[in-house]
Write a protein that holds these residues in place. Structure first.
Motif, PDB file in Angstrom:
ATOM      1  N   SER A  50       0.892  -1.123  -0.002  1.00 49.60           N
ATOM      2  CA  SER A  50       0.121  -0.151   0.076  1.00 49.60           C
ATOM      3  C   SER A  50       0.685   1.233   0.065  1.00 49.60           C
ATOM      4  N   ALA A  51       1.731   1.199   0.791  1.00 50.08           N
ATOM      5  CA  ALA A  51       2.935   2.323   0.747  1.00 50.08           C
ATOM      6  C   ALA A  51       3.417   2.854  -0.454  1.00 50.08           C
ATOM      7  N   ARG A  52       3.904   1.760  -1.550  1.00 48.31           N
ATOM      8  CA  ARG A  52       4.279   1.870  -2.623  1.00 48.31           C
ATOM      9  C   ARG A  52       3.106   2.362  -3.747  1.00 48.31           C
ATOM     10  N   ILE A  53       2.072   1.837  -3.722  1.00 47.59           N
ATOM     11  CA  ILE A  53       0.726   2.240  -4.336  1.00 47.59           C
ATOM     12  C   ILE A  53       0.333   3.689  -4.306  1.00 47.59           C
ATOM     13  N   LEU A  54       0.361   3.926  -3.036  1.00 47.56           N
ATOM     14  CA  LEU A  54      -0.081   5.426  -2.631  1.00 47.56           C
ATOM     15  C   LEU A  54       0.898   6.260  -3.068  1.00 47.56           C
ATOM     16  N   ALA A  55       1.934   6.235  -2.824  1.00 53.15           N
ATOM     17  CA  ALA A  55       3.135   7.037  -3.275  1.00 53.15           C
ATOM     18  C   ALA A  55       3.013   7.108  -4.733  1.00 53.15           C
ATOM     19  N   GLU A  56       2.876   6.115  -5.341  1.00 51.50           N
ATOM     20  CA  GLU A  56       2.831   6.262  -7.294  1.00 51.50           C
ATOM     21  C   GLU A  56       1.439   7.094  -7.609  1.00 51.50           C
ATOM     22  N   LEU A  57       0.404   6.776  -7.027  1.00 52.26           N
ATOM     23  CA  LEU A  57      -0.768   7.554  -7.201  1.00 52.26           C
ATOM     24  C   LEU A  57      -0.508   8.757  -6.954  1.00 52.26           C
ATOM     25  N   THR A  58       0.123   9.401  -5.903  1.00 53.71           N
ATOM     26  CA  THR A  58       0.192  10.699  -5.563  1.00 53.71           C
ATOM     27  C   THR A  58       1.397  11.316  -6.591  1.00 53.71           C
ATOM     28  N   ALA A  59       2.311  10.701  -6.726  1.00 50.31           N
ATOM     29  CA  ALA A  59       3.245  11.332  -7.906  1.00 50.31           C
ATOM     30  C   ALA A  59       2.789  11.433  -9.194  1.00 50.31           C
ATOM     31  N   ARG A  60       1.851  10.409  -9.570  1.00 47.80           N
ATOM     32  CA  ARG A  60       1.486  10.631 -10.937  1.00 47.80           C
ATOM     33  C   ARG A  60       0.466  11.571 -11.201  1.00 47.80           C
ATOM     34  N   PHE A  61      -0.553  11.622 -10.204  1.00 48.15           N
ATOM     35  CA  PHE A  61      -1.633  12.661 -10.368  1.00 48.15           C
ATOM     36  C   PHE A  61      -1.644  14.018  -9.817  1.00 48.15           C
ATOM     37  N   GLU A  62      -0.985  14.186  -8.599  1.00 46.94           N
ATOM     38  CA  GLU A  62      -0.957  15.071  -7.842  1.00 46.94           C
ATOM     39  C   GLU A  62      -0.422  16.562  -8.285  1.00 46.94           C
ATOM     40  N   PRO A  63       0.635  16.381  -9.128  1.00 47.71           N
ATOM     41  CA  PRO A  63       1.163  17.600  -9.548  1.00 47.71           C
ATOM     42  C   PRO A  63       0.289  18.434 -10.508  1.00 47.71           C
ATOM     43  N   ARG A  64      -0.411  17.685 -11.425  1.00 46.71           N
ATOM     44  CA  ARG A  64      -1.325  18.556 -12.286  1.00 46.71           C
ATOM     45  C   ARG A  64      -2.389  19.059 -11.746  1.00 46.71           C
ATOM     46  N   ILE A  65      -3.027  18.175 -10.642  1.00 47.28           N
ATOM     47  CA  ILE A  65      -4.346  18.533 -10.250  1.00 47.28           C
ATOM     48  C   ILE A  65      -4.254  19.925  -9.158  1.00 47.28           C
ATOM     49  N   LYS A  66      -2.930  19.804  -8.566  1.00 50.76           N
ATOM     50  CA  LYS A  66      -2.499  20.911  -7.660  1.00 50.76           C
ATOM     51  C   LYS A  66      -2.414  22.276  -8.878  1.00 50.76           C
ATOM     52  N   GLU A  67      -2.005  22.171  -9.849  1.00 55.21           N
ATOM     53  CA  GLU A  67      -1.608  23.062 -10.866  1.00 55.21           C
ATOM     54  C   GLU A  67      -3.067  23.612 -11.145  1.00 55.21           C
ATOM     55  N   LEU A  68      -3.898  23.173 -11.189  1.00 51.61           N
ATOM     56  CA  LEU A  68      -5.528  23.360 -11.473  1.00 51.61           C
ATOM     57  C   LEU A  68      -6.060  24.234 -10.349  1.00 51.61           C
ATOM     58  N   GLY A  69      -5.512  24.110  -9.042  1.00 59.53           N
ATOM     59  CA  GLY A  69      -6.112  24.613  -7.811  1.00 59.53           C
ATOM     60  C   GLY A  69      -6.997  23.756  -7.233  1.00 59.53           C
ATOM     61  N   LEU A  70      -6.997  22.442  -7.668  1.00 59.32           N
ATOM     62  CA  LEU A  70      -7.503  21.389  -6.898  1.00 59.32           C
ATOM     63  C   LEU A  70      -6.827  20.666  -5.935  1.00 59.32           C
ATOM     64  N   ARG A  71      -7.651  19.865  -5.154  1.00 62.40           N
ATOM     65  CA  ARG A  71      -6.847  18.816  -4.093  1.00 62.40           C
ATOM     66  C   ARG A  71      -7.236  17.647  -4.408  1.00 62.40           C
ATOM     67  N   MET A  72      -6.048  16.742  -4.258  1.00 60.79           N
ATOM     68  CA  MET A  72      -6.259  15.282  -4.420  1.00 60.79           C
ATOM     69  C   MET A  72      -6.346  14.597  -3.211  1.00 60.79           C
ATOM     70  N   ILE A  73      -7.361  13.550  -3.068  1.00 62.42           N
ATOM     71  CA  ILE A  73      -7.244  12.793  -2.100  1.00 62.42           C
ATOM     72  C   ILE A  73      -7.179  11.281  -2.245  1.00 62.42           C
ATOM     73  N   VAL A  74      -6.505  10.824  -1.616  1.00 63.04           N
ATOM     74  CA  VAL A  74      -6.206   9.048  -1.918  1.00 63.04           C
ATOM     75  C   VAL A  74      -6.468   8.298  -0.667  1.00 63.04           C
ATOM     76  N   GLU A  75      -7.298   7.427  -0.934  1.00 58.48           N
ATOM     77  CA  GLU A  75      -7.870   6.663   0.299  1.00 58.48           C
ATOM     78  C   GLU A  75      -7.449   5.096  -0.321  1.00 58.48           C
ATOM     79  N   HIS A  76      -6.955   4.272   0.887  1.00 59.66           N
ATOM     80  CA  HIS A  76      -6.935   2.922   0.868  1.00 59.66           C
ATOM     81  C   HIS A  76      -7.689   2.327   2.167  1.00 59.66           C
ATOM     82  N   THR A  77      -8.382   1.400   1.512  1.00 59.77           N
ATOM     83  CA  THR A  77      -9.249   0.432   2.406  1.00 59.77           C
ATOM     84  C   THR A  77      -9.095  -1.025   2.042  1.00 59.77           C
TER      85      THR A  77
END
Length: 254
Positions: free
Chosen positions: A218-245
């Motif tokens: 889970s640590a690897r997957i969560l880090a990969e999702l954050t690295a892949r999607f968060e930069p562009r989403i933050k550029e647009l003034g949006l916030r990304m939420i990543v959840e693991h259950t």
């Protein structure tokens, strides 16, 4: 115009275009809102592809081609959006052509063979790699691809770090029944929205993750999702939420 406002302007343009079409205006207001936001995130390069799962319409190839013809004169960013139809499953994808034509980093994707005991493959199956390479150059999927190919291709397109490869070719086959799954969900949120919007959701067999923590933990997957999607989403003034259950389901729909 400030960047944080821009995504709402684009989304509104899509909503108006949906309402201008006889078939698509029949969707509920909530479905039109979801559709417009997902298509906006594709146009703004937040992800490579979106599987249209909010609407099942007749003749999607013509309807969605008409939708894009309405949108392209409104704003140039829609010039980089195409509709791809997968004929065997009758599924529609909207894709960002720049992302598609830059190729697919399949080394970032874990391919999991679905059998009685799921197996982590060493890499993408050759037929999957061929389909992805063809898609990058032609923006088309061949008409006769089996589910063993189309399902992992869809996983790669949608940005999943884990792509399932079904061993059975039977459409009614049951996969991962009563298996414990690590479930990941990425959402985006803006202060003006009532609730977060789901960007993608996928799973991985928990037993396989425990056996391969460096690849599927889970640590690897969560880090990969954050690295892949968060930069562009933050550029647009949006916030990304990543959840693991962790969940157990009757079966996984592919």
């Amino acid at each position: 115009m400030s960047v944080p406002v821009f995504h709402d302007v684009v989304r509104q343009a899509v909503e108006e275009a949906l309402s201008a079409q006889r078939v698509l205006r029949k969707l509920s207001a909530q479905k039109r809102k979801t559709f417009s936001l997902d298509l906006t995130l594709i146009a703004l390069s937040c992800r490579c592809a979106w599987l249209v799962d909010v609407a099942a319409i007749p003749d999607p190839q013509h309807v969605y081609a008409d939708l894009l013809r309405i949108l392209r004169p409104i704003h140039y960013i829609f010039n980089g959006v195409e509709h791809i139809f997968e004929p065997c499953s009758h599924q529609s994808f909207f894709v960002n052509t720049t992302e598609i034509q830059s190729g697919f980093a399949t080394s970032d994707v874990a391919f999991v063979l679905l059998r009685q005991d799921p197996e982590l493959l060493a890499g993408p199956p050759p037929d999957v790699l061929d389909a992805l390479n063809g898609l990058s150059s032609t923006l088309l999927l061949p008409p006769d691809l089996p589910p063993r190919t189309t399902i992992p291709v869809a996983g790669v397109l949608l940005g999943y770090p884990v792509a399932y490869v079904p061993q059975s070719a039977e459409p009614s086959a049951t996969f991962l029944a009563q298996a414990q799954l690590d479930v990941y969900a990425c959402s985006v949120h803006s202060p003006g929205w009532e609730v977060p919007h789901t960007l993608l959701k996928f799973s991985c067999p928990a037993a396989l993750a425990a056996a391969h923590p460096a690849r599927l933990g889970s640590a690897r997957i969560l880090a990969e999702l954050t690295a892949r999607f968060e930069p562009r989403i933050k550029e647009l003034g949006l916030r990304m939420i990543v959840e693991h259950t962790t969940e157990i389901v009757n079966r996984v729909a592919l």
